[in-house]
Write an enzyme that holds these catalytic residues in place. Structure first.
Site, mmCIF file in Angstrom:
data_model
loop_
_atom_site.group_PDB
_atom_site.id
_atom_site.type_symbol
_atom_site.label_atom_id
_atom_site.label_comp_id
_atom_site.label_asym_id
_atom_site.label_seq_id
_atom_site.Cartn_x
_atom_site.Cartn_y
_atom_site.Cartn_z
ATOM 1 N N LYS A 42 0.863 -1.180 0.000
ATOM 2 C CA LYS A 42 0.000 0.000 0.000
ATOM 3 C C LYS A 42 0.899 1.229 0.000
ATOM 4 C CE LYS A 42 -3.897 2.034 2.573
ATOM 5 N NZ LYS A 42 -4.863 1.839 3.680
ATOM 6 N N SER A 91 -9.914 2.212 2.871
ATOM 7 C CA SER A 91 -8.986 2.962 2.069
ATOM 8 C C SER A 91 -7.994 2.092 1.284
ATOM 9 C CB SER A 91 -8.179 3.919 2.955
ATOM 10 O OG SER A 91 -7.348 3.194 3.833
ATOM 11 N N SER A 138 -10.351 -0.305 6.944
ATOM 12 C CA SER A 138 -9.711 -0.149 5.634
ATOM 13 C C SER A 138 -9.039 -1.385 5.055
ATOM 14 C CB SER A 138 -8.686 0.987 5.679
ATOM 15 O OG SER A 138 -9.316 2.227 5.748
#
Lengths: 95, 490
Positions: free
Chosen positions: B79, B154, B178
């Site tokens: 990420k 997210s 998330s």
């Protein structure tokens, strides 16, 4: 709690955020809605409750005050937007 | 080749069925075909082709020299809020759109030590604030199950990339859901560990007392492999907990007979979509078939989770993001007239709308005269929420619920009203406030869209959750389904 229009530039100023004049009404509405959501917390009495600072109530770990890092000043400063002779450059602060 | 799991890739490399260079090139080709261009998924912000192939080559050499681990040469993605030395790390934000960190996050370093290959950095909501991946400066991410829908957020880029098999697994982070919500929306297995299990060092902070990194993978077995590398005690993170890391793959096949599963009535509200409820209840019935027993429980303070979160998270983000000031790194505004102007315009121009909203809410909540009414009150609510779970775990081994109230929604459907978007995390957020571990596993489908089952474990019981999930996946095939269309270009 509903915020006044005049609250918005004050909050933005505290947060060091430039916001456009014509965005103020929208921020006023959205932030007021969020605070209204948040105030649902007041439905319960928490007078005798201890605040939870760490989920597993861990305490701050300490270490010996020793130098452990090697000096990599140049590498660390590579991502600076403006620099000179190992210093970060900003507009003049003191006349 | 693309439906291989991490475990299968690891075995394939060991058996010499393919080299790391070959498998790395295979995924890089898929990213080019399916992720990039106007109709692409947009799940990657940076693809590091040259570096990935160099790492793959080094991994093949390490294997030839006889020093390989189970991870050597296995490709993954990170990420884009985990700092990578020499590789752009943007956090999905304009203000960090030029930020090349001079160091690796501990999690990144852990994978490097094993010889894993990093294909690139995945898209995300700006500074991990969002539930749809629509808040990225680098554009929204598409859900491979339905290109008109969001992949969740997210960690939407990590989820979409793994769902489309552009990478076999990816790192992600979870502050209010998330990892679990995007995993649910894309038919994947995602795990948020106990707070303090994975190092936060080098992970750009959003809300420090809630943030925790974890894996998004195709199976529980792969999530266990990922967690074996991600979990570590780290002196550089003052909130990292010194607790031994077990081999999470070692207990996957333990018998789960006799385990007691709690179903909190607050997580199955009357207004829950009946089809969602039915899919989740039949998944839970599968655990009964495997010998578990079910117990109705209550977590009475559940409704206070979202209100408390929207004080704690914005307050902490307003402090954490003060370092984005245009002075030492990141993007600086043009021609600042003084220092104040430099700060204000760099931040005003560099942050997106949701980030600005949360910074302002947090600034207000922490300002003189309001601290007790907001932040202290919210920390007290956290204690109540934690106490609910502690009491429940006296009677049950695990708690189960839907991960989300609905399957993936349409792009643009909820962007008009921030508060409506916040409700997306209603079943996931309490765990972050309490610091508990939780995972989402595929449980079936509604309207041809994946539905997630949330498994909540007691503190430090990641191995137990993975064991439950693996036993479920041994008995069912939901996790094997991949979105249609991902083979179209092959």
């Amino acid at each position: 709690m509903a915020l006044d229009r005049s609250d918005i530039p004050n909050i933005a100023d505290l947060a060091r955020l430039a916001i456009a004049e014509n965005d103020i009404p929208q921020y006023q509405q959205e932030l007021s809605n969020i605070l209204e959501l948040v105030e649902q917390m007041n439905a319960v009495n928490t007078d005798d409750v201890q605040p939870l600072a760490h989920p597993t109530d861990a305490v701050q770990r300490l270490r010996a005050d020793e130098v452990t890092e090697t000096n990599q000043r140049e590498k660390y400063m590579q991502c600076a937007p403006a620099k000179e002779e190992g210093l970060f450059l900003v507009p003049k602060v003191i006349e | 080749m693309q439906n291989l799991t991490l475990a299968q890739i690891s075995k394939g490399l060991e058996a010499g069925e393919f080299t790391s260079v070959e498998i790395t090139q295979h995924y890089l080709d898929r990213i080019k075909q399916l992720d990039q261009g106007e109709n692409g998924l947009n799940s990657f912000i940076t693809v590091n082709e040259e570096l990935a192939l160099a790492e793959a080559k080094a991994a093949d050499e390490r294997r030839a020299a006889g020093n390989a681990t189970a991870w050597t040469g296995v490709p993954i993605a990170h990420k884009d809020l985990l700092c990578t030395d020499g590789t752009l790390t943007t956090c999905g934000s304009k203000i960090l759109s030029n930020f090349v960190p001079p160091y690796d996050a501990t999690i990144v370093e852990n994978f490097k030590k094993e010889g894993a290959v990093c294909l690139g950095k995945t898209n995300m909501d700006e500074f991990a604030m969002g539930s749809s991946n629509e808040n990225s400066y680098f554009g929204a991410v598409k859900n491979p199950w339905d290109l008109e829908r969001v992949p969740g957020g997210s960690s939407g880029g990590s989820a979409a990339a793994v769902a489309a098999r552009l990478v076999p697994a990816a790192t992600a982070t979870d502050t209010g859901g998330s990892i679990r919500q995007p995993a649910a929306f894309t038919g994947l297995t995602g795990l948020k560990p106990t707070y303090g299990r994975c190092s936060r060092w080098g992970m750009v902070a959003y809300a420090s007392s809630l943030d925790q990194a974890g894996p998004i993978a195709q199976t529980a077995e792969d999530a266990a492999m990922m967690l074996n590398v991600m979990a570590s005690f780290d002196e550089k993170d003052s909130t990292s907990i010194e607790q031994p890391v077990p081999d999470y793959t070692a207990t996957l096949n333990d018998d789960i007979k006799g385990k007691v599963i709690g179903l909190p009535k607050e997580y199955f509200p009357e207004n829950l979509d009946p089809e969602m409820a039915s899919v989740v209840r039949s998944a839970i019935a599968e655990f009964e078939k495997l010998g578990c027993t079910i117990k109705e429980i209550s977590l009475p303070n559940t409704g206070l989770g979202i209100p408390a979160y929207y004080v704690v998270a914005p307050a902490e983000c307003s402090a954490n993001l003060s370092r984005m000031d245009g002075v030492r790194f990141g993007v600086r505004c043009e021609d600042p007239k003084d220092l104040e102007d430099l700060y204000k315009r760099s931040r005003g121009e560099g942050f997106g709308a949701e980030v600005k909203r949360r910074i302002m809410v947090g600034t207000y909540a922490l300002s003189t005269g309001f601290y007790d009414a907001y932040y202290v009150k919210a920390q007290k609510i956290r204690r109540l929420i934690k106490n609910d779970f502690v009491a429940a775990f006296n009677d049950v081994d695990f708690i189960m619920s839907p991960t989300t109230p609905t399957p993936a929604f349409k792009t643009g459907e909820k962007t008009g009203d921030p508060v409506e978007m916040y409700m997306e995390d209603v079943f996931t957020i309490a765990l972050n406030l309490a610091g508990l571990p939780g995972m989402s596993i595929p449980a079936g489908k509604v309207n041809n869209l994946p539905v997630g089952l949330q498994i909540i474990g007691n503190y430090w019981n990641e191995a137990g959750m993975l064991n439950m999930a693996h036993q479920f996946q041994t008995a069912t095939d939901f996790h094997k389904e991949a979105p249609a269309g991902i083979d179209s270009n092959r």
